[in-house]
Write a protein that holds these residues in place. Sequence first.
Motif, PDB file in Angstrom:
ATOM      1  N   THR A  39     -12.825   6.283 -76.753  1.00  7.52           N
ATOM      2  CA  THR A  39     -11.612   5.737 -77.359  1.00  7.52           C
ATOM      3  C   THR A  39     -11.167   4.505 -76.594  1.00  7.52           C
ATOM      4  O   THR A  39     -11.664   4.203 -75.507  1.00  7.52           O
ATOM      5  CB  THR A  39     -10.471   6.768 -77.336  1.00  7.52           C
ATOM      6  N   LEU A  40     -10.185   3.819 -77.162  1.00  5.44           N
ATOM      7  CA  LEU A  40      -9.614   2.656 -76.488  1.00  5.44           C
ATOM      8  C   LEU A  40      -9.001   3.065 -75.156  1.00  5.44           C
ATOM      9  O   LEU A  40      -9.056   2.316 -74.183  1.00  5.44           O
ATOM     10  CB  LEU A  40      -8.559   2.005 -77.386  1.00  5.44           C
ATOM     11  N   LEU A  41      -8.433   4.264 -75.088  1.00  2.32           N
ATOM     12  CA  LEU A  41      -7.835   4.732 -73.838  1.00  2.32           C
ATOM     13  C   LEU A  41      -8.890   4.904 -72.748  1.00  2.32           C
ATOM     14  O   LEU A  41      -8.654   4.568 -71.580  1.00  2.32           O
ATOM     15  CB  LEU A  41      -7.088   6.046 -74.065  1.00  2.32           C
ATOM     16  N   ASP A  42     -10.065   5.430 -73.116  1.00  3.82           N
ATOM     17  CA  ASP A  42     -11.158   5.556 -72.139  1.00  3.82           C
ATOM     18  C   ASP A  42     -11.489   4.194 -71.538  1.00  3.82           C
ATOM     19  O   ASP A  42     -11.613   4.035 -70.320  1.00  3.82           O
ATOM     20  CB  ASP A  42     -12.426   6.110 -72.812  1.00  3.82           C
ATOM     21  N   LEU A  43     -11.643   3.226 -72.421  1.00  2.02           N
ATOM     22  CA  LEU A  43     -11.998   1.878 -71.981  1.00  2.02           C
ATOM     23  C   LEU A  43     -10.872   1.258 -71.168  1.00  2.02           C
ATOM     24  O   LEU A  43     -11.109   0.588 -70.157  1.00  2.02           O
ATOM     25  CB  LEU A  43     -12.318   1.009 -73.198  1.00  2.02           C
ATOM     26  N   ALA A  44      -9.631   1.489 -71.602  1.00  5.99           N
ATOM     27  CA  ALA A  44      -8.475   0.931 -70.897  1.00  5.99           C
ATOM     28  C   ALA A  44      -8.434   1.411 -69.453  1.00  5.99           C
ATOM     29  O   ALA A  44      -8.211   0.619 -68.526  1.00  5.99           O
ATOM     30  CB  ALA A  44      -7.188   1.321 -71.620  1.00  5.99           C
ATOM     31  N   ARG A  45      -8.633   2.692 -69.252  1.00  8.77           N
ATOM     32  CA  ARG A  45      -8.571   3.236 -67.892  1.00  8.77           C
ATOM     33  C   ARG A  45      -9.660   2.643 -67.004  1.00  8.77           C
ATOM     34  O   ARG A  45      -9.426   2.321 -65.837  1.00  8.77           O
ATOM     35  CB  ARG A  45      -8.681   4.754 -67.945  1.00  8.77           C
ATOM     36  N   THR A  46     -10.856   2.490 -67.561  1.00 11.44           N
ATOM     37  CA  THR A  46     -11.959   1.934 -66.776  1.00 11.44           C
ATOM     38  C   THR A  46     -11.717   0.471 -66.427  1.00 11.44           C
ATOM     39  O   THR A  46     -11.813   0.062 -65.265  1.00 11.44           O
ATOM     40  CB  THR A  46     -13.281   2.068 -67.552  1.00 11.44           C
ATOM     41  N   GLU A  47     -11.398  -0.333 -67.439  1.00 11.92           N
ATOM     42  CA  GLU A  47     -11.248  -1.775 -67.229  1.00 11.92           C
ATOM     43  C   GLU A  47     -10.016  -2.105 -66.391  1.00 11.92           C
ATOM     44  O   GLU A  47     -10.070  -2.941 -65.488  1.00 11.92           O
ATOM     45  CB  GLU A  47     -11.169  -2.492 -68.581  1.00 11.92           C
ATOM     46  N   LEU A  48      -8.895  -1.475 -66.685  1.00  3.35           N
ATOM     47  CA  LEU A  48      -7.674  -1.796 -65.951  1.00  3.35           C
ATOM     48  C   LEU A  48      -7.748  -1.324 -64.501  1.00  3.35           C
ATOM     49  O   LEU A  48      -7.209  -1.980 -63.605  1.00  3.35           O
ATOM     50  CB  LEU A  48      -6.458  -1.185 -66.650  1.00  3.35           C
ATOM     51  N   THR A  49      -8.415  -0.212 -64.258  1.00  2.00           N
ATOM     52  CA  THR A  49      -8.603   0.231 -62.870  1.00  2.00           C
ATOM     53  C   THR A  49      -9.364  -0.827 -62.080  1.00  2.00           C
ATOM     54  O   THR A  49      -9.005  -1.167 -60.943  1.00  2.00           O
ATOM     55  CB  THR A  49      -9.361   1.570 -62.825  1.00  2.00           C
ATOM     56  N   ARG A  50     -10.411  -1.364 -62.694  1.00  2.00           N
ATOM     57  CA  ARG A  50     -11.200  -2.409 -62.033  1.00  2.00           C
ATOM     58  C   ARG A  50     -10.342  -3.649 -61.765  1.00  2.00           C
ATOM     59  O   ARG A  50     -10.367  -4.217 -60.667  1.00  2.00           O
ATOM     60  CB  ARG A  50     -12.395  -2.779 -62.913  1.00  2.00           C
ATOM     61  N   LEU A  51      -9.556  -4.067 -62.743  1.00  2.00           N
ATOM     62  CA  LEU A  51      -8.730  -5.267 -62.597  1.00  2.00           C
ATOM     63  C   LEU A  51      -7.616  -5.063 -61.566  1.00  2.00           C
ATOM     64  O   LEU A  51      -7.303  -5.963 -60.779  1.00  2.00           O
ATOM     65  CB  LEU A  51      -8.133  -5.651 -63.953  1.00  2.00           C
TER      66      LEU A  51
END
Length: 353
Positions: free
Chosen positions: A161-173
């Motif tokens: 889901t978008l939430l899965d991707l959000a957590r991964t990408e935003l954690t990195r940023l």
Amino acid sequence: MPVTEAAERVLSIRLDAVCDLLPIAQETFRDDPKAAHRLRVATRRCEAGLMVFRPCLKRKQYRKMRKHLRRIRRAAGAARVCDVHAGLFADRLDRDVSKNRAALEYVLKRTLDERGEAQQEIDDVAHRYRGTRLRKRAAKLLKSIREPDSEEISASGQPTTLLDLARTELTRLIDRVQEAGQADLQIVDNLHELRIRIKRLRYGMEVFAPCFDDRFGNELYNRVESLQEHLGELNDTSEIIAQIDWYAEELATGSKTARSSLDGKSKGAATKMLAELDSLRTQYDRELNKTVKEFGSWFSDFPLGELVEALRGSLENGHSDQTQGTTSSNGVSAAPQSDEAVSSSTSSRDVAS
């Protein structure tokens, strides 16, 4: 919301913005000089979207679109730098009636000449993608959207889901911002790196705002934006110093372009202007050092650690309604600067980006 649906919505709006703004930046140069600024911001937001949704895109189409966007961004970026510098030089001339006036008039003339050259770059890239050429390339990219391997994003193995991707990408940023914030921020290069990482975080927050609560898309977003704006002022002064150095080097080496902007053509006129430029450069250098110190004082009271923890806390508490597929009224993002707004209007945020 399924990540493929989010990718199609976000990228469609952001690609449309670039397609809409490219001919405007070409055709309305004199009537609307900020069009080049908006085009540059639109390409950056589109590139940010590509990076976020890279797992959903075919590699070939992803690389091709990044190349197209980079070409457009560089053309618009050259115009943007000239516009900002010309505005700052003109403002300084209005305020400073005597000191370094000759040097200011010289660098302003050089900058305006370069703005004309930068516009030619925009014209060239607009001709390259004339008609529907860019839109056809955008359509190919959107058709390449596919379901990514869930293991690329979600360790749970559940549907991505978008939430899965959000957590991964935003954690990195967020991690990258935190790392940059721990560097010696009395060094201008470190401030520049922090600004870039803050900007990327902000763009990521715009994409993923529907996944989180209102605090994420408003209060936390505004705090990130405030930090970027403070760093942007430092960057403008640093770029101006580099530009003055370049003009002085060209003049010292006898460049025809540099000498043609002088009131007098003699060697003495060039020598005198070099001294004027050195004085102007020294003045800007003092101002930069002062601004860096002032930023250091401001930043010492800026709760970066608290902001980072608040952002991490938001990632733990995803907005369940949004992740089930409900979006905000603009169709993509609840952040203050919506994707649709990029294609139709400008703001101080657009220019500063």
